[in-house]
Design an enzyme around this catalytic site. Structure first.
Site, PDB file in Angstrom:
ATOM      1  CD1 TRP A   1      30.652   0.662  -8.808  1.00  0.00           C
ATOM      2  CD2 TRP A   1      30.613   2.847  -8.388  1.00  0.00           C
ATOM      3  NE1 TRP A   1      29.344   1.076  -8.876  1.00  0.00           N
ATOM      4  CE2 TRP A   1      29.292   2.411  -8.618  1.00  0.00           C
ATOM      5  CE3 TRP A   1      30.831   4.202  -8.108  1.00  0.00           C
ATOM      6  CZ2 TRP A   1      28.197   3.283  -8.576  1.00  0.00           C
ATOM      7  CZ3 TRP A   1      29.746   5.054  -8.063  1.00  0.00           C
ATOM      8  CH2 TRP A   1      28.453   4.593  -8.283  1.00  0.00           C
TER       9      TRP A   1
ATOM     10  N   GLY B   1       0.777  -1.232   0.000  1.00  0.00           N
ATOM     11  CA  GLY B   1       0.000   0.000   0.000  1.00  0.00           C
ATOM     12  C   GLY B   1       0.807   1.280   0.000  1.00  0.00           C
TER      13      GLY B   1
ATOM     14  CE  LYS C   1      25.823   8.606 -10.226  1.00  0.00           C
ATOM     15  NZ  LYS C   1      26.840   7.639  -9.860  1.00  0.00           N
TER      16      LYS C   1
ATOM     17  CG  HIS D   1      23.484  -3.140  -1.648  1.00  0.00           C
ATOM     18  ND1 HIS D   1      24.142  -2.014  -1.217  1.00  0.00           N
ATOM     19  CD2 HIS D   1      23.430  -3.030  -2.997  1.00  0.00           C
ATOM     20  CE1 HIS D   1      24.462  -1.258  -2.254  1.00  0.00           C
ATOM     21  NE2 HIS D   1      24.051  -1.863  -3.352  1.00  0.00           N
TER      22      HIS D   1
ATOM     23  CE1 TYR E   1      25.596   2.353  -3.676  1.00  0.00           C
ATOM     24  CE2 TYR E   1      23.750   3.856  -3.350  1.00  0.00           C
ATOM     25  CZ  TYR E   1      24.280   2.711  -3.923  1.00  0.00           C
ATOM     26  OH  TYR E   1      23.492   1.945  -4.744  1.00  0.00           O
TER      27      TYR E   1
ATOM     28  CB  SER F   1      19.111  -4.617  -4.401  1.00  0.00           C
ATOM     29  OG  SER F   1      19.755  -4.028  -5.505  1.00  0.00           O
TER      30      SER F   1
ATOM     31  CG  MET G   1       9.003   4.028  -4.736  1.00  0.00           C
ATOM     32  SD  MET G   1       9.976   2.490  -4.627  1.00  0.00           S
ATOM     33  CE  MET G   1       9.609   1.749  -6.217  1.00  0.00           C
ATOM     34  N   PRO G   2       7.552   7.006  -5.725  1.00  0.00           N
ATOM     35  CG  PRO G   2       8.323   9.116  -5.113  1.00  0.00           C
ATOM     36  CD  PRO G   2       8.134   7.725  -4.573  1.00  0.00           C
TER      37      PRO G   2
END
Length: 330
Positions: free
Chosen positions: A31, A16, A285, A147, A66, A189, A19-20
């Protein structure tokens, strides 16, 4: 032809939470060797995240590894203090449980770990979450992701089932963190179909399945089977490295250039439109304010079915990745 209206600006996760569709990525440096290899450069976050906030971004994708969470949290805090921004306006994603990084990458050993080298996996996850929230200066994140599904190297325990058991332990700890209010939603992920199947067998409650699987996807790197698997189970697919992190000359591809010229858009806008029109969310990004604005300006045009197929076809050959192949993770 897909409707180009506002319905693509956000997705609703299966628990519910909204999320954009476009979030700003907060890993900086290089990297992957797309340019001269630099490693991680968190200091670049100061200017880039400031510009992103100025250009209307309210969704940010980060990770413990990060090294930018303190910077990002400080920048948010400045705007909270001035009254310019409220916590509720932001959608913050972070990621924990990154395996030990290859020795050539300048990431602190404190930020990465292999499950077979940790005495108490659940406690390590809890401790990392405390550190992450402290750095962000927040009481909760909107989305918390595992991750990676496991180590890049060998399983040294002698137990072939250990990697699977470790994933289940991490996931149950994520469920516990969500229950306590530390995360509004939890996902994964770099998980393959195999990793997802095992996880959902080991933690079988339907409401406990991941809400998101964030994986590398761009026109040269596609996994239609994985996307179909996730879609059937109500798992949103998020594309990281949506432009291949500047590698492979992707944004100069003649097919993309031709489509962009037809619509009066940039190739980057075409790629992002392809992502959201395919039902994915994406994490572009950039350090340039002009590009930041362009990357959010993708809702006033639509790609035809023929154009969508043409972009899909770019990934039909050999897969080109900027990150390790998750199928190699046991």
């Amino acid at each position: 032809m897909h409707d180009s209206a506002d319905d693509l600006r956000a997705v609703t996760l299966h628990n519910g939470v909204t999320m954009p569709s476009i979030a700003f990525g907060t890993a900086f440096g290089d990297w992957v060797g797309a340019t001269d290899f630099q490693g991680f450069l968190p200091e670049q976050a100061w200017r880039a995240v400031t510009l992103a906030l100025d250009n209307g971004y309210r969704a940010f994708d980060g990770a413990r590894v990060y090294g930018t969470e303190r910077i990002v949290g400080t920048l948010f805090g400045q705007r909270f203090a001035s009254g310019e921004l409220t916590r509720e306006e932001l959608f913050i994603t972070t990621k924990l449980a990154h395996p030990a990084a290859p020795p050539h990458i300048n990431i602190s050993h404190k930020r990465t770990w292999d499950a077979d080298k940790v005495g108490d996996i659940a406690q390590r996850v809890r401790d990392d979450m405390v550190d992450t929230l402290d750095d962000l200066g927040l009481g909760y994140v909107d989305l918390l992701l595992v991750h990676w599904p496991g180590s890049f190297g060998m399983n040294t325990t002698g137990d072939p089932d250990f990697p699977r058991q470790a994933r289940a332990t991490i996931w149950r700890t994520f469920c516990e963190l969500a229950d306590k209010g530390a995360a509004r939603a939890i996902g994964v992920s770099n998980f393959t179909i195999r990793h997802l199947r095992q996880l959902m067998e080991d933690v079988p409650e339907p409401e406990r399945r991941p809400v998101v699987n964030q994986v590398e996807i761009h026109p040269y790197c596609r996994d239609p089977e994985l996307e179909a698997f996730c879609r059937e189970r109500g798992i949103v697919v998020t594309a990281y490295a949506p432009f291949a992190s500047g590698a492979f000359g992707l944004l100069q591809d003649p097919a993309l250039v031709g489509i962009a010229e037809r619509h009066g858009k940039t190739t980057g806008q075409v790629v992002l439109r392809w992502h959201v029109q395919s039902g994915r969310t994406a994490l572009p990004k950039t350090s340039k304010a002009k590009r930041m604005g362009e990357n959010r300006d993708i809702y006033d045009f639509a790609l035809s079915d023929e154009e969508m197929r043409a972009i899909d076809a770019l990934g039909a050959g050999e897969t080109r990745r900027t990150c390790p192949d998750p199928s190699n993770v046991v």
